[in-house]
Design a protein around this motif. Structure first.
Motif, mmCIF file in Angstrom:
data_model
loop_
_atom_site.group_PDB
_atom_site.id
_atom_site.type_symbol
_atom_site.label_atom_id
_atom_site.label_comp_id
_atom_site.label_asym_id
_atom_site.label_seq_id
_atom_site.Cartn_x
_atom_site.Cartn_y
_atom_site.Cartn_z
ATOM 1 N N ARG A 84 0.826 -1.211 0.000
ATOM 2 C CA ARG A 84 0.000 0.000 0.000
ATOM 3 C C ARG A 84 0.864 1.265 0.000
ATOM 4 O O ARG A 84 0.535 2.253 -0.656
ATOM 5 N N LYS A 85 1.975 1.228 0.707
ATOM 6 C CA LYS A 85 2.886 2.375 0.685
ATOM 7 C C LYS A 85 3.418 2.584 -0.729
ATOM 8 O O LYS A 85 3.444 3.706 -1.231
ATOM 9 N N GLN A 86 3.805 1.504 -1.383
ATOM 10 C CA GLN A 86 4.313 1.586 -2.748
ATOM 11 C C GLN A 86 3.228 2.093 -3.710
ATOM 12 O O GLN A 86 3.525 2.770 -4.685
ATOM 13 N N GLN A 87 1.985 1.788 -3.410
ATOM 14 C CA GLN A 87 0.866 2.238 -4.237
ATOM 15 C C GLN A 87 0.460 3.673 -3.930
ATOM 16 O O GLN A 87 -0.467 4.191 -4.529
ATOM 17 N N GLY A 88 1.130 4.305 -2.978
ATOM 18 C CA GLY A 88 0.813 5.684 -2.630
ATOM 19 C C GLY A 88 -0.409 5.811 -1.735
ATOM 20 O O GLY A 88 -1.124 6.812 -1.797
ATOM 21 N N GLN A 89 -0.642 4.820 -0.890
ATOM 22 C CA GLN A 89 -1.784 4.822 0.022
ATOM 23 C C GLN A 89 -1.282 4.735 1.464
ATOM 24 O O GLN A 89 -1.445 3.705 2.133
ATOM 25 N N PRO A 90 -0.665 5.813 1.971
ATOM 26 C CA PRO A 90 -0.050 5.755 3.300
ATOM 27 C C PRO A 90 -1.033 5.512 4.445
ATOM 28 O O PRO A 90 -0.674 4.871 5.427
ATOM 29 N N ASP A 91 -2.254 6.008 4.335
ATOM 30 C CA ASP A 91 -3.234 5.785 5.412
ATOM 31 C C ASP A 91 -3.570 4.301 5.551
ATOM 32 O O ASP A 91 -3.616 3.766 6.661
ATOM 33 N N GLN A 92 -3.812 3.642 4.418
ATOM 34 C CA GLN A 92 -4.085 2.204 4.458
ATOM 35 C C GLN A 92 -2.854 1.435 4.911
ATOM 36 O O GLN A 92 -2.958 0.453 5.642
ATOM 37 N N ALA A 93 -1.674 1.889 4.478
ATOM 38 C CA ALA A 93 -0.431 1.235 4.903
ATOM 39 C C ALA A 93 -0.294 1.300 6.426
ATOM 40 O O ALA A 93 0.057 0.307 7.070
ATOM 41 N N ARG A 94 -0.606 2.447 6.996
ATOM 42 C CA ARG A 94 -0.513 2.623 8.449
ATOM 43 C C ARG A 94 -1.495 1.698 9.170
ATOM 44 O O ARG A 94 -1.161 1.058 10.164
ATOM 45 N N GLN A 95 -2.717 1.623 8.657
ATOM 46 C CA GLN A 95 -3.733 0.756 9.277
ATOM 47 C C GLN A 95 -3.319 -0.716 9.223
ATOM 48 O O GLN A 95 -3.458 -1.447 10.205
ATOM 49 N N ILE A 113 8.236 -3.399 11.692
ATOM 50 C CA ILE A 113 6.950 -2.713 11.536
ATOM 51 C C ILE A 113 7.003 -1.337 12.173
ATOM 52 O O ILE A 113 6.533 -0.343 11.598
ATOM 53 N N ASN A 114 7.580 -1.252 13.373
ATOM 54 C CA ASN A 114 7.690 0.052 14.034
ATOM 55 C C ASN A 114 8.545 1.019 13.220
ATOM 56 O O ASN A 114 8.213 2.199 13.084
ATOM 57 N N LYS A 115 9.620 0.518 12.639
ATOM 58 C CA LYS A 115 10.466 1.348 11.775
ATOM 59 C C LYS A 115 9.679 1.824 10.551
ATOM 60 O O LYS A 115 9.743 2.983 10.164
ATOM 61 N N PHE A 116 8.906 0.913 9.978
ATOM 62 C CA PHE A 116 8.073 1.241 8.828
ATOM 63 C C PHE A 116 7.064 2.342 9.177
ATOM 64 O O PHE A 116 6.889 3.308 8.434
ATOM 65 N N LEU A 117 6.418 2.205 10.329
ATOM 66 C CA LEU A 117 5.433 3.195 10.756
ATOM 67 C C LEU A 117 6.078 4.558 10.982
ATOM 68 O O LEU A 117 5.456 5.596 10.670
ATOM 69 N N GLN A 118 7.289 4.601 11.471
ATOM 70 C CA GLN A 118 7.992 5.868 11.675
ATOM 71 C C GLN A 118 8.313 6.551 10.357
ATOM 72 O O GLN A 118 8.394 7.773 10.289
ATOM 73 N N GLN A 119 8.478 5.777 9.301
ATOM 74 C CA GLN A 119 8.828 6.326 7.990
ATOM 75 C C GLN A 119 7.612 6.818 7.209
ATOM 76 O O GLN A 119 7.764 7.493 6.205
ATOM 77 N N LEU A 120 6.423 6.473 7.656
ATOM 78 C CA LEU A 120 5.214 6.907 6.925
ATOM 79 C C LEU A 120 4.918 8.369 7.153
ATOM 80 O O LEU A 120 5.140 8.954 8.149
#
Length: 120
Positions: A84-95, A113-120
């Motif tokens: 989802r992040k790659q698709q440009g959907q950061p809100d869905q990626a976060r959820q 996952i925590n690292k990923f969430l910090q990068q969003l």
């Protein structure tokens, strides 16, 4: 008949492993908190291959199938979040990443996952 299906599935999985030239990245590795069966692992590998080719729709399809088979595997939700992040959907990626955390991943995946969430 059941034995034949089992043998056919095992052979298919073995052959799929023989043709695989890439492996899951460390953050997407199957682990203690990951997918419980090999069918989900095969689907995750297919999703990774599709994603690497830029076929995000196919990757999504593979991940949706994996989610249906193993709806409590944190790795599936995490991989979907990456997509989802790659698709440009950061809100869905976060959820999706938050959902992965709620499913009690192992230490390594939790850190990723925590690292990923910090990068969003």
């Amino acid at each position: 008949m059941v034995v034949f299906r089992y043998v056919a599935m095992v052979l298919a999985l073995l052959l799929a492993g023989c043709t695989t030239t890439t492996t899951l990245k460390p953050e997407a590795a199957l682990s203690n908190g990951g997918a419980p069966d090999s069918a989900v692992g095969v689907l995750l590998n297919q999703a990774q291959k599709a994603q690497a080719k830029g076929d995000l729709a196919a990757a999504d399809g593979w991940l949706v199938r994996a989610m249906r088979i193993s709806p409590t595997a944190p790795v599936v939700y995490y991989r979907m979040a990456l997509l989802r992040k790659q698709q440009g959907q950061p809100d869905q990626a976060r959820q999706l990443a938050s959902r992965a955390l709620s499913l009690a991943p192992d230490k390594r995946m939790k850190r990723d996952i925590n690292k990923f969430l910090q990068q969003l």
